[in-house]
Design a protein around this motif. Structure first.
Motif, mmCIF file in Angstrom:
data_model
loop_
_atom_site.group_PDB
_atom_site.id
_atom_site.type_symbol
_atom_site.label_atom_id
_atom_site.label_comp_id
_atom_site.label_asym_id
_atom_site.label_seq_id
_atom_site.Cartn_x
_atom_site.Cartn_y
_atom_site.Cartn_z
ATOM 1 N N ARG A 81 9.663 8.933 -6.851
ATOM 2 C CA ARG A 81 9.277 7.654 -6.211
ATOM 3 C C ARG A 81 8.825 6.949 -7.236
ATOM 4 N NH1 ARG A 81 4.207 8.930 -2.330
ATOM 5 N NH2 ARG A 81 4.134 6.720 -2.046
ATOM 6 N N ASP A 82 8.873 5.298 -7.265
ATOM 7 C CA ASP A 82 8.203 4.251 -7.981
ATOM 8 C C ASP A 82 7.375 3.511 -6.985
ATOM 9 O OD1 ASP A 82 8.211 1.740 -9.411
ATOM 10 O OD2 ASP A 82 9.967 2.180 -10.427
ATOM 11 N N ASN A 83 6.176 3.586 -7.484
ATOM 12 C CA ASN A 83 5.087 2.905 -6.642
ATOM 13 C C ASN A 83 5.088 1.504 -6.985
ATOM 14 O OD1 ASN A 83 4.316 5.029 -5.242
ATOM 15 N ND2 ASN A 83 2.579 5.810 -6.372
ATOM 16 N N SER A 138 1.698 3.218 -2.362
ATOM 17 C CA SER A 138 1.228 4.360 -3.079
ATOM 18 C C SER A 138 0.076 4.972 -2.195
ATOM 19 C CB SER A 138 0.643 3.683 -4.407
ATOM 20 O OG SER A 138 -0.437 2.784 -4.074
ATOM 21 N N SER A 139 -0.449 4.941 -1.094
ATOM 22 C CA SER A 139 -1.286 5.561 -0.217
ATOM 23 C C SER A 139 -0.701 6.455 0.722
ATOM 24 C CB SER A 139 -2.165 4.368 0.524
ATOM 25 O OG SER A 139 -1.293 3.927 1.607
ATOM 26 N N THR A 189 0.852 -1.170 -0.121
ATOM 27 C CA THR A 189 0.021 0.036 0.028
ATOM 28 C C THR A 189 0.917 1.150 0.099
ATOM 29 O OG1 THR A 189 -0.166 -0.214 2.498
ATOM 30 C CG2 THR A 189 -2.119 -1.054 1.338
ATOM 31 N N ASN A 241 7.833 0.134 -4.705
ATOM 32 C CA ASN A 241 7.786 0.581 -3.240
ATOM 33 C C ASN A 241 8.986 1.268 -2.760
ATOM 34 O OD1 ASN A 241 5.060 -0.544 -3.388
ATOM 35 N ND2 ASN A 241 5.709 -2.300 -2.081
ATOM 36 N N ARG A 256 1.351 11.213 -3.247
ATOM 37 C CA ARG A 256 1.110 9.761 -3.368
ATOM 38 C C ARG A 256 1.374 9.141 -4.635
ATOM 39 N NH1 ARG A 256 -4.550 10.780 0.006
ATOM 40 N NH2 ARG A 256 -3.628 10.000 2.068
ATOM 41 N N ASN A 257 0.963 9.934 -5.761
ATOM 42 C CA ASN A 257 1.117 9.589 -7.145
ATOM 43 C C ASN A 257 2.294 10.204 -7.767
ATOM 44 O OD1 ASN A 257 0.782 11.911 -7.644
ATOM 45 N ND2 ASN A 257 -1.205 11.787 -8.911
ATOM 46 N N GLY A 258 3.368 11.033 -6.967
ATOM 47 C CA GLY A 258 4.541 11.426 -7.324
ATOM 48 C C GLY A 258 4.195 12.968 -8.380
#
Length: 124
Positions: free
Chosen positions: A72-74, A30-31, A28, A77, A53-55
Motif C-alpha cells: 500500500r501507499d498511504n 491509512s486508518s 483517512t 491512498n 494500516r501502516n503496511g
C-alpha cells in the motif's frame, strides 16, 4: 464512507504477472486495514490477502502465498496486489475491501467497504 476503485485486471497467460490497484476516496485511507478477495464463477468469494494500516504486516491465503504480494501507499491512498506465476485457477473477479476495525482477516464480513471488482483471466 469510502469509495474503492480497482484497476489493472485483464487477460494474461499462465506464468505471467499482473498488478492490481485499488484507489480509495478518503484521506483517512491509512486508518483502514485493506484486503483483496476474489470470486470465480459458481464459487464463493474467497480471501486472498490483507495488509495492516501502516503496511508492516501482511497475511495471505495459502493458495497465493509466495506468488502474490500486497502493498500500500498511504500517500496515494492506494493498495496494490502484485500477482506473479499466475495459474488458470487464479481466474476470478478480484475485489479490494476496507476494514475500519481489527476484524478477522480472511472473513469477508470483517470488511466495511468494497470495490466493484476487476476481472482477471489466466489462460492455459
Amino acid at each position: 464512507q469510502v469509495q474503492l476503485v480497482e484497476s489493472g485486471g485483464g487477460l494474461v497467460q499462465a506464468g505471467g504477472s499482473l498488478r492490481l490497484s485499488c484507489a480509495a476516496s478518503r484521506r483517512t485511507f491509512s486508518s483502514y486495514f485493506m484486503g483483496w478477495f476474489r470470486q470465480a464463477p459458481g464459487k464463493e468469494r474467497e480471501f486472498v490477502a490483507r495488509i495492516s494500516r501502516n503496511g508492516a504486516n501482511t497475511y495471505y491465503a495459502n493458495s497465493v502465498r509466495g506468488r502474490f504480494t500486497i502493498s500500500r501507499d498511504n500517500v496515494k491512498n492506494t493498495v496494490y496486489l502484485q500477482m506473479s506465476s499466475l495459474k488458470p485457477e487464479d481466474t476470478a473477479v478480484y475485489y479490494c475491501a476496507a476494514d475500519q476495525d481489527y476484524g478477522i482477516p480472511y472473513q469477508a464480513s470483517s470488511y466495511d467497504y468494497w470495490g466493484q471488482g476487476t476481472q482477471v483471466t489466466v489462460s492455459s
